[in-house]
Design a protein around this motif. Structure first.
Motif, PDB file in Angstrom:
ATOM      1  N   GLU A 132      48.882  73.407 -14.407  1.00 49.78           N
ATOM      2  CA  GLU A 132      48.121  74.374 -15.101  1.00 49.78           C
ATOM      3  C   GLU A 132      48.102  75.688 -14.595  1.00 49.78           C
ATOM      4  O   GLU A 132      48.550  75.823 -13.465  1.00 49.78           O
ATOM      5  CB  GLU A 132      46.716  74.019 -15.365  1.00 49.78           C
ATOM      6  CG  GLU A 132      45.716  74.149 -13.948  1.00 49.78           C
ATOM      7  CD  GLU A 132      45.699  73.098 -12.969  1.00 49.78           C
ATOM      8  OE1 GLU A 132      45.592  71.733 -13.768  1.00 49.78           O
ATOM      9  OE2 GLU A 132      46.219  73.131 -12.097  1.00 49.78           O
TER      10      GLU A 132
ATOM     11  N   TYR B   4      47.448  74.339 -19.771  1.00 46.90           N
ATOM     12  CA  TYR B   4      47.775  72.951 -19.524  1.00 46.90           C
ATOM     13  C   TYR B   4      49.200  72.728 -19.892  1.00 46.90           C
ATOM     14  O   TYR B   4      49.559  72.900 -20.959  1.00 46.90           O
ATOM     15  CB  TYR B   4      46.913  71.739 -20.197  1.00 46.90           C
ATOM     16  CG  TYR B   4      45.509  72.067 -19.740  1.00 46.90           C
ATOM     17  CD1 TYR B   4      45.171  71.694 -18.547  1.00 46.90           C
ATOM     18  CD2 TYR B   4      44.515  72.334 -20.767  1.00 46.90           C
ATOM     19  CE1 TYR B   4      43.505  71.933 -18.106  1.00 46.90           C
ATOM     20  CE2 TYR B   4      42.965  72.620 -20.422  1.00 46.90           C
ATOM     21  CZ  TYR B   4      42.818  72.303 -19.338  1.00 46.90           C
ATOM     22  OH  TYR B   4      41.679  72.382 -18.894  1.00 46.90           O
TER      23      TYR B   4
ATOM     24  N   LYS C  51      54.203  75.946 -28.336  1.00 49.80           N
ATOM     25  CA  LYS C  51      52.801  76.235 -28.173  1.00 49.80           C
ATOM     26  C   LYS C  51      52.304  75.387 -27.189  1.00 49.80           C
ATOM     27  O   LYS C  51      52.868  74.395 -26.762  1.00 49.80           O
ATOM     28  CB  LYS C  51      52.098  75.762 -29.613  1.00 49.80           C
ATOM     29  CG  LYS C  51      51.318  76.753 -30.424  1.00 49.80           C
ATOM     30  CD  LYS C  51      50.799  76.047 -31.598  1.00 49.80           C
ATOM     31  CE  LYS C  51      50.076  76.776 -32.635  1.00 49.80           C
ATOM     32  NZ  LYS C  51      49.467  77.965 -32.598  1.00 49.80           N
ATOM     33  N   VAL C  52      51.236  75.991 -26.496  1.00 51.97           N
ATOM     34  CA  VAL C  52      50.866  75.115 -25.148  1.00 51.97           C
ATOM     35  C   VAL C  52      49.232  74.881 -25.552  1.00 51.97           C
ATOM     36  O   VAL C  52      48.482  75.747 -26.042  1.00 51.97           O
ATOM     37  CB  VAL C  52      51.004  76.056 -24.136  1.00 51.97           C
ATOM     38  CG1 VAL C  52      50.317  77.357 -24.042  1.00 51.97           C
ATOM     39  CG2 VAL C  52      50.708  75.373 -22.599  1.00 51.97           C
ATOM     40  N   ASN C  53      48.795  73.818 -24.867  1.00 49.69           N
ATOM     41  CA  ASN C  53      47.385  73.510 -24.815  1.00 49.69           C
ATOM     42  C   ASN C  53      46.528  74.428 -23.953  1.00 49.69           C
ATOM     43  O   ASN C  53      47.058  74.579 -22.820  1.00 49.69           O
ATOM     44  CB  ASN C  53      47.506  72.003 -24.337  1.00 49.69           C
ATOM     45  CG  ASN C  53      46.868  71.211 -25.427  1.00 49.69           C
ATOM     46  OD1 ASN C  53      46.240  71.628 -26.321  1.00 49.69           O
ATOM     47  ND2 ASN C  53      46.969  69.920 -25.125  1.00 49.69           N
ATOM     48  N   TRP C  54      45.594  75.094 -24.557  1.00 50.92           N
ATOM     49  CA  TRP C  54      44.687  75.712 -23.639  1.00 50.92           C
ATOM     50  C   TRP C  54      43.227  76.040 -23.822  1.00 50.92           C
ATOM     51  O   TRP C  54      43.017  75.397 -25.255  1.00 50.92           O
ATOM     52  CB  TRP C  54      45.393  77.258 -23.494  1.00 50.92           C
ATOM     53  CG  TRP C  54      45.280  78.268 -24.508  1.00 50.92           C
ATOM     54  CD1 TRP C  54      45.979  78.092 -25.791  1.00 50.92           C
ATOM     55  CD2 TRP C  54      44.108  79.199 -25.196  1.00 50.92           C
ATOM     56  NE1 TRP C  54      45.659  79.099 -27.003  1.00 50.92           N
ATOM     57  CE2 TRP C  54      44.238  79.545 -26.393  1.00 50.92           C
ATOM     58  CE3 TRP C  54      42.995  79.463 -24.293  1.00 50.92           C
ATOM     59  CZ2 TRP C  54      43.544  80.402 -26.983  1.00 50.92           C
ATOM     60  CZ3 TRP C  54      42.278  80.416 -25.124  1.00 50.92           C
ATOM     61  CH2 TRP C  54      42.314  80.979 -26.437  1.00 50.92           C
ATOM     62  N   GLU C  55      42.667  76.164 -22.945  1.00 53.22           N
ATOM     63  CA  GLU C  55      41.060  76.238 -23.380  1.00 53.22           C
ATOM     64  C   GLU C  55      40.441  77.186 -22.537  1.00 53.22           C
ATOM     65  O   GLU C  55      40.766  77.648 -21.405  1.00 53.22           O
ATOM     66  CB  GLU C  55      40.445  75.079 -23.178  1.00 53.22           C
ATOM     67  CG  GLU C  55      40.526  74.354 -21.851  1.00 53.22           C
ATOM     68  CD  GLU C  55      39.469  73.201 -21.634  1.00 53.22           C
ATOM     69  OE1 GLU C  55      39.347  72.476 -22.482  1.00 53.22           O
ATOM     70  OE2 GLU C  55      39.331  72.633 -20.416  1.00 53.22           O
TER      71      GLU C  55
ATOM     72  N   SER D 298      52.804  70.953 -20.463  1.00 53.84           N
ATOM     73  CA  SER D 298      53.140  69.563 -20.865  1.00 53.84           C
ATOM     74  C   SER D 298      53.945  68.921 -19.868  1.00 53.84           C
ATOM     75  O   SER D 298      53.853  67.690 -19.482  1.00 53.84           O
ATOM     76  CB  SER D 298      53.732  69.501 -22.224  1.00 53.84           C
ATOM     77  OG  SER D 298      54.697  70.686 -22.182  1.00 53.84           O
TER      78      SER D 298
ATOM     79  N   LYS E  16      52.433  80.721 -25.637  1.00 56.27           N
ATOM     80  CA  LYS E  16      53.471  79.714 -26.143  1.00 56.27           C
ATOM     81  C   LYS E  16      54.120  79.816 -24.524  1.00 56.27           C
ATOM     82  O   LYS E  16      54.103  80.769 -24.042  1.00 56.27           O
ATOM     83  CB  LYS E  16      54.490  80.225 -26.942  1.00 56.27           C
ATOM     84  CG  LYS E  16      53.651  79.937 -28.380  1.00 56.27           C
ATOM     85  CD  LYS E  16      54.821  80.367 -29.512  1.00 56.27           C
ATOM     86  CE  LYS E  16      54.052  80.252 -31.045  1.00 56.27           C
ATOM     87  NZ  LYS E  16      54.612  81.023 -31.963  1.00 56.27           N
TER      88      LYS E  16
END
Ligand SMILES: [Zn+2]
Length: 1004
Positions: free
Chosen positions: A60, A127, A111-115, A129, A106
């Motif tokens: 990450e 996060y 696209k990337v998972n993020w929070e 992949s 991205k």
């Protein structure tokens, strides 16, 4: 011995291994951004290449989204500011807040998972992949939009159409040997960022003048700035005469309808900031660097109405750039810019290549701030330490250079003397260096300092300035003095060369400096940086002979550092020698014969706590005693003088009538360990001398206790209206010895604890000083202080032995203050409870005098047995001064003798009361409040109670007056009069004034 060898091996090994195994990440940004100066926002698109040079694979990436610090009242910034009393983010208008949105991260176009970080909305986590392998790189992109907050909050924002665009784009946190260093944005606590390159294009209306990080690449804009500089040169005299005539502020001209895009690039930096204003005048200059002879272009951009202070700004920027290069290493970039901005985070703020300066009140102040901020290009910009955790590595090292700069450029500087009330008081010959020295010693002698190595957010705001900045400056100034200019210069250059464009940790700095100097510097990196240990050396013995001078110095402090000894002849230093670091005594053999004076650190280069034990004279009128310096009011404590201060004083009370006299004290700045103050006054009522005396001795233990003070307070006044025919009738002498300790370690904890032991002897002057009573009390108090609530708890026990009573009292006094209106009005409500019991130790003639009461009014001084306060009519039963009451015991705001627990001459002695006070929510009228008091006491056979309510007027802490509105019958009856005015009571806390005089208020 083994231990020592092992230690040296480890430190050598770790020193080299740090440098050899060192790695850091790299981030290269391309950003395009557009300013919307109608809606005060910026929108942009960012792409950065992230290179993982660490030995680890990353799953990450932590990204700082620091504009979100301005989003609401729950961010770390909002909380920190609220605790400091600034409430814009917590309770202010949404229009003043800011934030970042429109994010769409991205990685390599996907696209990337993020929070958001669950704790801080100004941090997010991407996060991955697939992990980013050690040695690999990828590209991260996102659009973003920033609503600019009000520039009055912190460092990012706008003041009208003046834009300070800092900490504005999504930016990876630093990943280093300690892992991820993600951190929320704070006002107190700075930065830590990855090195890399920036390519930034800014689009904005054509008539904006921009100062930014990096080298400007847009030819038309270079020409625009050059023409602005020419125009400023022509108009400068107009600006100056307008500023002189105070013709008001320069207005913002309308924005050009056409836009321009300007591009900046820079490599080997860790941040990018830009500032835009349509009003700016521009000064341009250049400076030749001392080592490479390279030319650096310098810029000053300021609002024309500040021309008076800014006219010589180029000189300050040039000189700062030159001297920092000379002392540390050449400036590696092409431009240095200083911007006249309206920021709220301190006097100025640094960014790579560009610094923003707050309002400066004078040219001198502007020069210091510009030089300091320009200096951060080295200590922050080039040497990228973790400022949040080791703030001293940038601010403190920078202060050292700032002090050197002033000393070098202005050798006769007496800036501190000039600054203290225009030099009217006796802060003699104090220069820029002494400002830090005195501030540090003053904080330390009050037991309020914290170690240099303290996380920025954990410093008290006082220590953030005085300890982290000033004490570090003093500590490294000490090192410079010990090593000498040449060797110290070699050390600083070695540190610069080895760690430029990197992230040095404290251990890296220590290793480099020790290697370059060939000295063990654990006294500095250990004691002086890690602890609050004090430096104090003493001149033990001096022996002069035909062969020379033998000097014995003793380390009486807690730091085993080197000691400088200076030998004098006819007032001039003729020989200097250093004693190497030692725990105990060292004897130095100096070659000077017939020295007439020897001093430790005569030039005040060592941050010593007490300098009174540093001197020796061969002869003189007073023998070994230092000459007396007698000055008006207050001044600094000079090491080679006995410093005394005086001022006339007038006072008065009902019985002494008018009093006139003088105060003499030795409370110069910084304080001595032994302090005294005497104020004898001629009393026209007593026709003799009345007055007060205070003597105390302060110790600063290392642990668990911040400060410990022993002392005695003496008071002698007339206390009743007996005739003056018999001299000294009704006059007393009160002697109160005390021991007071402030318990706790040196942190910024909201808890404070105090313990006091105090004795009292009250003697009758008329009756050959016959003892009226003696006694003592022990009191433990704990306070918890937050911006919107405060808790106070005290447990106290008193013992009193008089002719007619022998008793003990025990009470608990607790209060809770709560800010019930937290908007701009800030109104408080206060609840207090008191419970006390009196124990008769020996039943003698019963008396009320020594017992708890709901509230008395001076009478018999019964509410002030220990003479802690001042009364104008200590024993008055009639007249205005009989209505002075004290804020203790039952705390009833208006009362007669009703409620003295032995009112009915019984054996029951328990009393409990509750008090309520509420500041009314009337705008600008915080002085008006409502009060309600409730109480009950037992007389042994029955319980009696009382209620009192009314309106109070409180002026600051010194004066308050209370008007009863309704009270219960027994209480009302006990006044024995229907005259309303007799029921009004007031407090006059002369003690606060007196504490101020004693300068002890921090202790009590
Ligand atoms: Zn600074």
């Amino acid at each position: 011995m083994k231990k020592l060898i092992l230690f040296i091996c480890i430190s050598l090994f770790s020193g080299f291994s740090n440098a050899q195994n060192y790695w850091q990440q790299e981030v290269n940004y391309t950003i395009s951004v557009k300013l919307d100066d109608i809606n005060n926002s910026i929108s942009g698109y960012e792409e950065f290449e992230y290179i993982n040079n660490s030995p680890n694979d990353l799953n990450e990436i932590y990204i700082h989204l620091w504009p979100n610090a301005y989003r609401n009242g729950k961010t770390a910034l909002a909380k920190q500011q609220y605790e400091g009393g600034q409430t814009t983010l917590k309770f202010g208008d949404d229009a003043d807040k800011g934030g970042i949105d429109s994010l769409d991260f991205k990685i390599n176009g996907i696209k990337v998972n993020w929070e958001f970080d669950p704790l801080n909305i100004d941090i997010c986590i991407l996060y991955l992949s697939t992990p980013l392998k050690s040695g690999d790189r990828f590209s991260v992109s996102t659009p973003f939009k920033v609503k600019l907050p009000s520039g009055s909050i912190s460092r990012l924002g706008h003041v009208g159409q003046s834009y300070q665009i800092t900490q504005w784009y999504p930016k990876p946190a630093v990943y280093d040997k300690n892992g991820w260093n993600q951190m929320p944005y704070l006002n107190q606590g700075e930065f830590y960022s990855e090195y890399g390159s920036f390519d930034v294009s800014i689009t904005l209306p054509k008539n904006y003048i921009v100062g930014a990080t990096g080298d400007l690449q847009t030819q038309t804009e270079i020409e625009f700035l050059n023409s602005k500089a020419e125009e400023t040169n022509k108009k400068l005299s107009d600006y100056l005469s307008q500023a002189q005539g105070r013709k008001g502020k320069t207005d913002f001209p309308p924005s050009d309808s056409e836009f321009k895009t300007i591009r900046y690039t820079q490599s080997k930096v860790h941040d990018f900031a830009w500032f835009a204003d349509k009003r700016f005048a521009v000064l341009k200059g250049e400076v030749t660097l001392p080592e490479s002879n390279r030319l650096v272009t310098t810029w000053a951009m300021f609002v024309p109405h500040n021309a008076l202070t800014w006219q010589h700004a180029i000189e300050y920027i040039n000189d700062g750039t030159y001297f920092y290069s000379l002392w540390n290493g050449d400036y590696p970039y092409n431009n240095v810019t200083a911007i006249d901005g309206t920021i709220s985070a301190g006097g100025g703020m640094e960014y790579p290549n560009v610094t923003v300066i707050g309002n400066a009140s004078s040219k001198e102040e502007l020069e210091v701030v510009i030089v300091h901020e320009v200096g951060h290009n080295w200590f922050y910009g080039i040497l990228g330490s973790n400022e949040r955790v080791h703030g001293w590595m940038d601010e403190g090292m920078n202060t050292l250079n700032e002090v050197r700069y002033i000393q070098t450029k202005y050798p006769d500087n007496q800036r501190m003397s000039d600054m203290v009330l225009g030099g009217r008081f006796h802060f003699n010959d104090l220069e820029h260096h002494d400002m830090g020295d005195i501030s540090y010693r003053m904080t330390a002698v009050l037991g309020e300092d914290q170690p240099l190595e303290t996380h920025s957010a954990e410093f008290s705001s006082l220590n953030y300035g005085i300890i982290m900045y000033q004490k570090t400056g003093l500590v490294f100034y000490y090192l410079k003095d010990y090593l000498g200019e040449e060797l110290f210069g070699k050390c600083m250059h070695a540190y610069f060369e080895e760690w430029k464009f990197k992230h040095p940790q404290p251990e890296d700095m220590k290793a480099t400096l020790e290697r370059a100097s060939g000295k063990d510097l654990s006294w500095l990196f250990g004691d002086l940086i890690q602890t609050c240990n004090h430096v104090d050396y003493k001149l033990k013995k001096v022996k002069t002979s035909e062969e020379g001078t033998l000097v014995t110095v003793k380390n009486v402090g807690q730091v085993n550092g080197p000691i400088e000894v200076n030998v004098f002849k006819n007032g001039e230093i003729v020989e200097t020698q250093w004693a190497e670091p030692s725990e105990k005594k060292s004897t130095l053999s100096l070659s000077t014969k017939d020295a007439d004076e020897v001093r430790i650190d005569a030039t005040k280069d060592i941050p010593e706590m007490y300098r009174g034990n540093n001197n020796w004279h061969s002869k003189g009128m007073l023998g070994k005693l230092e000459p007396i310096k007698f000055e008006f009011l207050v001044g600094d404590n000079e090491a080679t003088k006995n410093n005394l201060f005086w001022s006339p004083i007038i006072a008065g009370n009902m019985y002494d009538k008018f009093m006139v006299g003088a105060v003499v004290h030795n409370n110069g700045i910084p304080f001595n360990r032994f302090q005294f103050l005497i104020a004898p006054m001629y009393s026209f009522g007593r026709q003799m001398v009345s007055g007060i005396g205070e003597f105390s001795y302060t110790c600063l233990p290392k642990k668990y206790i911040k400060i410990s003070r022993f002392g005695v307070s003496i008071k002698s006044f007339k206390m009743d209206s007996s005739s003056t025919i018999r001299k000294n009738d009704g006059t007393y002498l009160a002697i109160a010895p005390y021991w007071n300790v402030k318990i706790g370690n040196r942190t910024n904890s909201p808890f404070s604890q105090n313990f006091t032991l105090q004795g009292i002897g009250k003697y009758d002057f008329y009756d050959s000083l016959k003892t009226d009573y003696i006694g003592g009390f022990a009191k433990y108090a704990i306070d918890f202080t937050r911006p919107d609530h405060q808790v106070h708890f005290a447990l106290r026990t008193d013992l009193i032995k008089a002719q007619d009573a022998e008793l003990a009292r025990v009470n608990v006094d607790a209060s809770y203050k709560f800010r019930y209106l937290r908007n701009k009005m800030k109104r408080w409500v206060e609840v207090r409870g008191f419970i006390g019991n009196t124990y008769n130790l020996k039943l003698l003639q019963a008396t009320n005098t020594y017992r708890y009461s709901m509230s008395l009014s001076g009478s018999d001084g019964a509410q002030d047995l220990f003479f802690e306060d001042y009364y104008f009519g200590r024993n008055a039963n009639t007249g205005i001064w009989s209505q002075q009451r004290d804020e203790n015991m039952g705390g009833f705001k208006s009362t007669s003798r009703y409620g003295t627990t032995t009112h009915f001459m019984a054996t029951g002695n328990l009393m409990a009361t509750g008090n309520l006070y509420l500041q009314l929510p009337i705008p600008k009228m915080s002085i008006v409040g409502l009060f309600a008091d409730f109480g009950a006491f037992s007389n042994g056979t029955s319980v009696n109670s009382a209620i009192n309510t009314g309106v109070g007027i409180r002026l600051a802490k010194v004066f308050a007056i209370y008007f009863p509105v309704w009270m219960s019958k027994e209480l009302n009856d006990s006044f024995g009069t229907s005259n309303y005015a007799r029921k009004v009571r007031f407090t006059l806390k002369m003690n606060i004034v007196n504490k101020g005089l004693k300068l002890n208020s921090l202790l009590n």
